[in-house]
Design an enzyme around this catalytic site. Structure first.
Site, PDB file in Angstrom:
ATOM      1  CG  ASN A  22      -9.121  -1.300  11.952  1.00 11.19           C
ATOM      2  OD1 ASN A  22      -8.187  -1.940  11.474  1.00 11.19           O
ATOM      3  ND2 ASN A  22      -9.590  -0.204  11.402  1.00 11.19           N
ATOM      4  CD  GLU A  45      -8.958   1.143   7.673  1.00 10.47           C
ATOM      5  OE1 GLU A  45      -8.909   0.223   8.510  1.00 10.47           O
ATOM      6  OE2 GLU A  45      -8.532   2.288   7.900  1.00 10.47           O
ATOM      7  CG  ASP A  75      -0.288  -0.388   2.516  1.00 12.69           C
ATOM      8  OD1 ASP A  75       0.947  -0.402   2.569  1.00 12.69           O
ATOM      9  OD2 ASP A  75      -1.009  -0.652   3.496  1.00 12.69           O
ATOM     10  CG  HIS A  89      -5.923  -2.057   8.908  1.00 14.52           C
ATOM     11  ND1 HIS A  89      -6.161  -0.892   9.607  1.00 14.52           N
ATOM     12  CD2 HIS A  89      -4.591  -2.097   8.712  1.00 14.52           C
ATOM     13  CE1 HIS A  89      -5.018  -0.270   9.810  1.00 14.52           C
ATOM     14  NE2 HIS A  89      -4.051  -0.978   9.284  1.00 14.52           N
TER      15      HIS A  89
HETATM   16  C1  GLP Z   1      -0.683   0.477   8.735  1.00 17.18           C
HETATM   17  C2  GLP Z   1      -0.294  -0.252   7.440  1.00 17.18           C
HETATM   18  C3  GLP Z   1      -0.389  -1.741   7.588  1.00 17.18           C
HETATM   19  C4  GLP Z   1       0.211  -2.134   8.921  1.00 17.18           C
HETATM   20  C5  GLP Z   1      -0.671  -1.629  10.033  1.00 17.18           C
HETATM   21  C6  GLP Z   1      -0.107  -1.889  11.425  1.00 17.18           C
HETATM   22  O1  GLP Z   1      -1.809   1.260   8.638  1.00 17.18           O
HETATM   23  N1  GLP Z   1      -1.005   0.130   6.261  1.00 17.18           N
HETATM   24  O2  GLP Z   1       0.253  -2.385   6.493  1.00 17.18           O
HETATM   25  O3  GLP Z   1       0.292  -3.534   9.030  1.00 17.18           O
HETATM   26  O4  GLP Z   1      -0.994  -0.278   9.884  1.00 17.18           O
HETATM   27  O5  GLP Z   1       0.933  -1.012  11.702  1.00 17.18           O
HETATM   28  P1  GLP Z   1       1.944  -1.209  12.894  1.00 17.18           P
HETATM   29  O6  GLP Z   1       2.798  -2.362  12.530  1.00 17.18           O
HETATM   30  O7  GLP Z   1       2.712   0.083  12.957  1.00 17.18           O
HETATM   31  O8  GLP Z   1       1.120  -1.446  14.106  1.00 17.18           O
END
Ligand code: GLP
Length: 245
Positions: free
Chosen positions: A136, A143, A67, A138
């Site tokens: 959440n 989402e 992404d 995702h």
């Molecule tokens: C972000 C990214 C995801 C990631 C998630 C968790 O929004 N788009 O690819 O896995 O949030 O992030 P973190 O590892 O900082 O908790």
């Protein structure tokens, strides 16, 4: 789904790096699906160390990222392009022409999503997809919703995601409100999937995604239906679940 309980973040990162290293050693021209966020940073650090020690060669590897924020230029320190360069690409011998991310600056979502679908197709599909897990539930930027988004799409980020990601920006107002993300079909088409999760703040998400019903309300729950998923989670992230002996 295989769940590996790691002791802590470092142990999780080492185990995840082991799996990615094995993939690169067994298939030097593999396609790695990569993720951003704080969860995989330690994994990337380990991979860089192994490259520096002469144990890993990224010369023939291709990468496709999950992404990218819509509207952030590459040189913005919070862009995922910048993240990937500062945590991995600039420190290993990967060919920059074989590293792909959605182009956050393409203002035409239809065109950008179609372009990225073609990038993934032309790469020959993903051998190993690395994922983090959002609070959440995702994955990528898929989402929670009423249905599983299929292909690469433009996402309106949820308030909770903006809130979680604001720590990287000067304020919540500066967090982009949209992103381009691979869809669930893209993620599920990977041959292997590796999820890294760390910390007590993810315990609820882990429980819902991997021990609850499969539902688009928890996008990561779809992974229960993939034939080759390994979740490497630390004790804190698994604190809400009872693992079978
Ligand atoms: C972000 C990214 C995801 C990631 C998630 C968790 O929004 N788009 O690819 O896995 O949030 O992030 P973190 O590892 O900082 O908790």
């Amino acid at each position: 789904m295989k769940i590996i309980q790691a002791k802590d973040y470092d142990d999780m990162s080492r185990r995840a790096a082991d799996m990615i290293s094995a993939q690169v050693i067994l298939k030097p021209d593999c396609v790695l699906g990569l993720a951003t966020g704080s969860s995989p940073i330690g994994t990337y650090r380990r991979l860089v160390e192994r490259y520096e020690n002469g144990d890993l060669d990224f010369g023939d590897v291709t990468t496709v990222n999950l992404d990218e924020y819509r509207g952030l230029p590459r040189e913005n320190e919070q862009s995922y392009y910048y993240f990937m360069h500062s945590h991995l690409f600039d420190y290993v011998n990967i060919n920059p022409e074989r590293t792909f991310l959605p182009d956050g600056m393409n203002e035409d979502p239809q065109q950008e999503c179609a372009r990225y679908e073609e990038v993934i197709r032309a790469a020959g599909g993903v051998d190993l997809q690395l994922l983090g897990l959002g609070h959440n539930g995702h994955i990528g930027f898929n989402e929670p919703g009423e249905f599983f988004e299929k292909g690469t799409h433009c996402v309106n980020l949820q308030p909770s995601t903006i809130e979680a990601n604001k720590r990287f920006f000067a304020s919540a107002d500066e967090v982009p409100k949209q992103a381009y993300s691979m869809g669930i079909r893209n993620i599920m088409a990977a041959k292997k999937i590796l999820v890294v999760v760390s910390g007590a703040d993810k315990a609820e998400a882990v429980k819902n995604a991997f021990f609850g019903p499969v539902t688009p309300k928890v996008p990561g729950s779809i992974l229960q239906l993939h034939p080759d998923v390994t979740v490497v989670a630390d004790e804190a992230a698994l604190s809400g679940c009872t693992l079978p002996e």
